[in-house]
Design an enzyme around this catalytic site. Structure first.
Site, PDB file in Angstrom:
ATOM      1  N   SER A 184      48.050  45.779   2.476  1.00  0.00           N
ATOM      2  CA  SER A 184      47.240  46.839   3.077  1.00  0.00           C
ATOM      3  C   SER A 184      45.752  46.538   3.149  1.00  0.00           C
ATOM      4  O   SER A 184      45.042  47.158   3.918  1.00  0.00           O
ATOM      5  CB  SER A 184      47.465  48.150   2.326  1.00  0.00           C
ATOM      6  OG  SER A 184      47.212  47.977   0.948  1.00  0.00           O
ATOM      7  N   HIS A 212      53.009  49.514   5.802  1.00  0.00           N
ATOM      8  CA  HIS A 212      52.130  49.156   6.924  1.00  0.00           C
ATOM      9  C   HIS A 212      52.856  48.350   8.009  1.00  0.00           C
ATOM     10  O   HIS A 212      52.221  47.940   8.986  1.00  0.00           O
ATOM     11  CB  HIS A 212      50.913  48.370   6.425  1.00  0.00           C
ATOM     12  CG  HIS A 212      49.861  49.249   5.807  1.00  0.00           C
ATOM     13  ND1 HIS A 212      48.992  50.005   6.558  1.00  0.00           N
ATOM     14  CD2 HIS A 212      49.562  49.504   4.517  1.00  0.00           C
ATOM     15  CE1 HIS A 212      48.179  50.681   5.749  1.00  0.00           C
ATOM     16  NE2 HIS A 212      48.518  50.390   4.508  1.00  0.00           N
ATOM     17  N   LYS A 243      51.857  56.999   7.706  1.00  0.00           N
ATOM     18  CA  LYS A 243      50.988  56.056   8.430  1.00  0.00           C
ATOM     19  C   LYS A 243      51.360  56.078   9.909  1.00  0.00           C
ATOM     20  O   LYS A 243      50.967  57.006  10.604  1.00  0.00           O
ATOM     21  CB  LYS A 243      51.088  54.691   7.783  1.00  0.00           C
ATOM     22  CG  LYS A 243      50.370  54.734   6.429  1.00  0.00           C
ATOM     23  CD  LYS A 243      50.404  53.496   5.621  1.00  0.00           C
ATOM     24  CE  LYS A 243      49.559  53.729   4.377  1.00  0.00           C
ATOM     25  NZ  LYS A 243      50.136  53.163   3.170  1.00  0.00           N
TER      26      LYS A 243
HETATM   27  C1  LIG Z   1      50.030  53.540   1.804  1.00  0.00           C
HETATM   28  C2  LIG Z   1      51.022  52.810   1.018  1.00  0.00           C
HETATM   29  C3  LIG Z   1      51.891  53.495   0.178  1.00  0.00           C
HETATM   30  C4  LIG Z   1      51.764  54.980  -0.056  1.00  0.00           C
HETATM   31  O1  LIG Z   1      52.259  55.700   1.012  1.00  0.00           O
HETATM   32  P1  LIG Z   1      51.975  57.279   1.061  1.00  0.00           P
HETATM   33  O2  LIG Z   1      53.033  57.782   1.962  1.00  0.00           O
HETATM   34  O3  LIG Z   1      50.598  57.461   1.572  1.00  0.00           O
HETATM   35  O4  LIG Z   1      52.119  57.780  -0.331  1.00  0.00           O
HETATM   36  C5  LIG Z   1      52.855  52.769  -0.493  1.00  0.00           C
HETATM   37  N1  LIG Z   1      52.953  51.437  -0.361  1.00  0.00           N
HETATM   38  C6  LIG Z   1      52.131  50.746   0.443  1.00  0.00           C
HETATM   39  C7  LIG Z   1      52.302  49.273   0.569  1.00  0.00           C
HETATM   40  C8  LIG Z   1      51.135  51.406   1.158  1.00  0.00           C
HETATM   41  O5  LIG Z   1      50.304  50.720   1.940  1.00  0.00           O
END
Ligand SMILES: *Cc1c(COP(=O)(O)O)cnc(C)c1O
Length: 395
Positions: A184, A212, A243
């Site tokens: 990320s 992502h 996301k």
């Molecule tokens: C953003 C992210 C999460 C968390 O996701 P949310 O739905 O915002 O809790 C988990 N793992 C990775 C790799 C992320 O980038």
């Protein structure tokens, strides 16, 4: 008295401030999109994870409103007692089909999905081997497990193999390997094809957190497993609905037996309330949209290639980025904060990221490209980066 007991916090906060690591939390006063009103100012948005511009999409909003009319606003319970709506089941079935897996369990967030699965699947006598740059929620999930831990060098399959061989020699009863799909903060892609091969050779369970990669990689945004054509070879996939899907929520995808077990054993499922009817219905509409058409995914990649090539031509260092996550590597945290502040003054909202989110000395501006951006938006962003970059002698 309280004040005295909390003095250590003051000290810690001052330290963050002095080292340029204090996070400025900005407040958004408008809907999501290429442009936002932030702290009263209209700015170009380079911060959101809203890859496909679905967070304010009419289809998703319509689905959410209809769900409120039919079901009300709250889930009123944890899913195992009285919180599972037909909407949750529908979402799980639709996601399973979209991801081409047997079954899915939906949770409140991607973060919770990691906490749900890692401690449920591993115990004393097992070992978890994790990429050194995995997301905080993977790290916390590992901390909740009683299994032994190993960390392999970032995306280094040879190092992973060494650790797998050592784990086998120590006769751990189970080995679980975990990697993010897309990392990320750097936007690089895990070599999941090679990781799958070494895991298969060692009989290790393999889990990928595709937060992502969802909506970004693979056919029509089906994720990293689809990107590498590894269907049926990756045991556990973690996804987020917060996301690319533009809503909120998370899920675990895999074999039916895995999902059946998580219904019995995953603590965020058993002890925390479900997502709301509105969120869940909006997510279903998001899956509908992605199954129907892919212009958003194509636009996202077009924008990404355009933006990144221009930045590189200007002399910026975008690190290892291979996706719409485009870091501008700046080094020291105060410089990254200054860059972000100057961009904001120039009308561009781009966050500085420093330790502990990234290693010390690797501070950066993290640019999030989205399908919402027009070419004119991207050009304006590039011009601003050029101006600020020259001013701060970065380029
Ligand atoms: C953003 C992210 C999460 C968390 O996701 P949310 O739905 O915002 O809790 C988990 N793992 C990775 C790799 C992320 O980038």
């Amino acid at each position: 008295m309280t004040e005295k007991k909390l003095a250590f916090i003051d000290k810690n906060l001052s330290e963050l401030k002095e080292t340029g690591l204090l996070i400025t939390i900005r407040t958004i006063q408008s809907a999501q999109g290429a442009w936002l009103v932030v702290d009263g100012k209209r700015v170009l948005n380079f911060c959101s994870n809203n890859y496909l511009d679905l967070a304010n999409h009419p289809d998703l909003k319509r689905a959410a409103t209809a769900a409120i009319d039919k079901y009300g606003v709250g889930p009123a319970g944890v899913r195992s007692i009285a919180g599972t709506l037909d909407l949750h089941v529908q979402l799980e079935e639709r996601l399973a089909k979209f991801k081409n897996v047997e079954a899915v369990i939906a949770l409140q967030s991607g973060f919770n999905a990691n906490l749900a699965v890692i401690p449920a699947l591993t115990d004393k006598g097992d070992i978890i081997i994790s990429d050194e740059l995995n997301h905080a929620s993977v790290i916390d999930g590992v901390r909740l497990s009683k299994a032994d831990r190993g960390i392999y060098k970032h995306c280094d399959v040879a190092d992973l193999k060494v650790q797998l061989d050592a784990a086998k020699a120590k006769k751990h009863s189970k080995i679980l390997v975990i990697t993010d799909g897309v990392f990320s903060m750097d936007g690089d892609i895990a070599p999941l094809d090679q990781i799958t091969e070494v895991c298969e050779a060692s009989d290790a369970l393999l889990m990928v957190d595709d937060a992502h990669g969802e909506g970004v990689l693979g056919r029509g945004g089906r994720g990293i497993v689809d990107h590498f054509k590894l269907h049926n070879r990756v045991d556990i996939e973690i996804g987020t609905l917060s996301k690319a899907f533009g809503v909120v929520g998370g899920y675990v995808a895999g074999r039916k037996v895995l999902i059946d077990y998580l219904h019995q054993r995953s603590r965020p499922f058993l002890f925390s309330s479900a997502t709301t009817p509105a969120d869940t219905a909006a997510c279903i509409a998001g899956v509908d949209l992605l199954e129907r058409s892919t212009p958003q995914v194509e636009k996202l990649w077009e924008n990404t290639h355009y933006f990144k090539s221009k930045l590189i031509k200007l002399g910026f260092n975008t690190g290892r980025s291979a996706t719409p996550i485009v870091p501008v590597m700046l080094g020291e945290a105060p410089l990254a904060q200054k860059f972000s502040k100057r961009c904001f003054e120039e009308g561009v909202f781009a966050m500085a990221i420093g330790y502990p989110t990234v290693p010390q000395g690797k501070a950066r501006i993290r640019t999030m490209i989205s399908a919402s951006h027009s070419k004119a938006d991207l050009d304006q962003g590039i011009k601003t980066y050029e101006k600020v970059g020259k001013e701060l002698k970065v380029i």
